[in-house]
Design an enzyme around this catalytic site. Structure first.
Site, PDB file in Angstrom:
ATOM      1  N   SER A   1    -116.305   5.268  20.867  1.00  0.00           N
ATOM      2  CA  SER A   1    -117.575   5.388  20.161  1.00  0.00           C
ATOM      3  C   SER A   1    -118.431   6.401  20.893  1.00  0.00           C
ATOM      4  O   SER A   1    -118.255   6.617  22.107  1.00  0.00           O
ATOM      5  CB  SER A   1    -118.297   4.033  20.134  1.00  0.00           C
ATOM      6  OG  SER A   1    -119.634   4.162  19.688  1.00  0.00           O
TER       7      SER A   1
ATOM      8  N   TYR B   1    -121.034  -4.097  23.887  1.00  0.00           N
ATOM      9  CA  TYR B   1    -120.467  -2.965  23.148  1.00  0.00           C
ATOM     10  C   TYR B   1    -120.528  -1.694  23.987  1.00  0.00           C
ATOM     11  O   TYR B   1    -119.536  -0.969  24.123  1.00  0.00           O
ATOM     12  CB  TYR B   1    -121.236  -2.771  21.838  1.00  0.00           C
ATOM     13  CG  TYR B   1    -120.618  -1.749  20.910  1.00  0.00           C
ATOM     14  CD1 TYR B   1    -119.522  -2.079  20.122  1.00  0.00           C
ATOM     15  CD2 TYR B   1    -121.146  -0.458  20.800  1.00  0.00           C
ATOM     16  CE1 TYR B   1    -118.958  -1.162  19.265  1.00  0.00           C
ATOM     17  CE2 TYR B   1    -120.584   0.472  19.951  1.00  0.00           C
ATOM     18  CZ  TYR B   1    -119.490   0.113  19.176  1.00  0.00           C
ATOM     19  OH  TYR B   1    -118.927   1.043  18.328  1.00  0.00           O
TER      20      TYR B   1
END
Length: 266
Positions: free
Chosen positions: A141, A154
């Site tokens: 990401s 995350y």
């Protein structure tokens, strides 16, 4: 790597980026695509669309955090289409929590966002190394490069995924196995949109950082990135400049991020 004539395995491919990649790889003429997900019915729908368009694919139920399930995918791919050329460990998990997230959330984040990629390498590498070629695509990401205010598990695990991809590239590129880390920012998927709707700081920060892309836009970037064998595949090109600016002055970057996102102690 050109996808034409290649055998591809994807995790987390029933929806979003994974589904878009599966469809695009099939359209590029992949010899066979294994579409895997916890949502088997969703995976079957993706496969039905691929076969209706003349592509070749099979759907399989798999938990991306399970090494045994990933090993099964490699076995099933080999039986159906031949040795795996490209393994895309794409499944992801986000909980929108800070450092005080429940232990179960930290554990699940680590299992999906990091250990999935470790296990994928463990099951795919032996055959790739014996043939002297292959490709591992790790969906990380932009958060793994730039951080995500508001979502500690995350952000931490996506940084770890990029670190693992770097290690794999350094270690196995000389032996013919290429590695790329896919690092988009905001994409219109079920992982991000509920957080935006709920006004979650992490989701809002990602959405504000760059225009939201469609999953198909990301799949296009992946095909281009694989063709040029780039380590960092960046669907949002602005990430490259921002990442360089962060590296050039980390303290300034942290202070600016605090101001821009209104981050608070968590």
């Amino acid at each position: 790597m050109e996808v034409t004539g290649r055998v591809v395995v994807l995790t987390g491919a029933a929806h979003g980026i994974g589904a878009a990649m599966a469809r695009r790889f099939a359209a590029e003429g992949a010899a066979g695509v294994v579409v895997s997900d916890l949502d088997l019915e969703g995976a079957k729908e993706v496969v039905a669309g691929i076969t209706a368009a003349g592509g070749t694919a099979i759907a399989r139920h798999a938990d991306a955090s399970s090494k045994e399930d990933l090993k099964m995918l490699v076995t099933e791919a080999r039986a159906a289409f031949g040795p795996v050329d490209l393994f895309c460990s794409n499944a992801g998990a986000a909980f929108g929590t800070g450092v005080h997230a429940a232990d179960e959330q930290w554990t699940r984040s680590w299992a999906i966002n990091v250990m999935q990629h470790v296990h994928a390498a463990q099951v795919a590498l032996p055959a790739m190394l014996s043939r002297g070629h292959g490709y591992l695509l790790i969906t990380a990401s932009g958060a793994g490069l730039l951080g995500t205010p508001g979502d500690a598990p995350y952000s931490v695990t996506k940084h770890a995924a990029v670190g693992l991809a770097e290690w794999l590239a350094i270690t196995y590129r000389p032996r013919g196995v290429r590695v790329s880390a896919l690092c988009p920012l905001g994409v219109r998927t079920a992982l991000l949109e509920p957080g935006i709707a709920a006004g979650h700081p992490a989701a809002l920060a990602i959405a504000a950082a760059a225009p939201l892309l469609e999953p198909e836009d990301v799949a296009e970037s992946v095909v281009q990135g694989l063709a040029s064998e780039e380590f960092l595949i960046l669907p949002h090109e602005s990430v490259r400049e921002t990442y360089a600016r962060k590296a050039a002055g980390l303290d300034e970057w942290i202070d600016r991020t605090i101001l821009e996102t209104g981050a608070r102690k968590r």
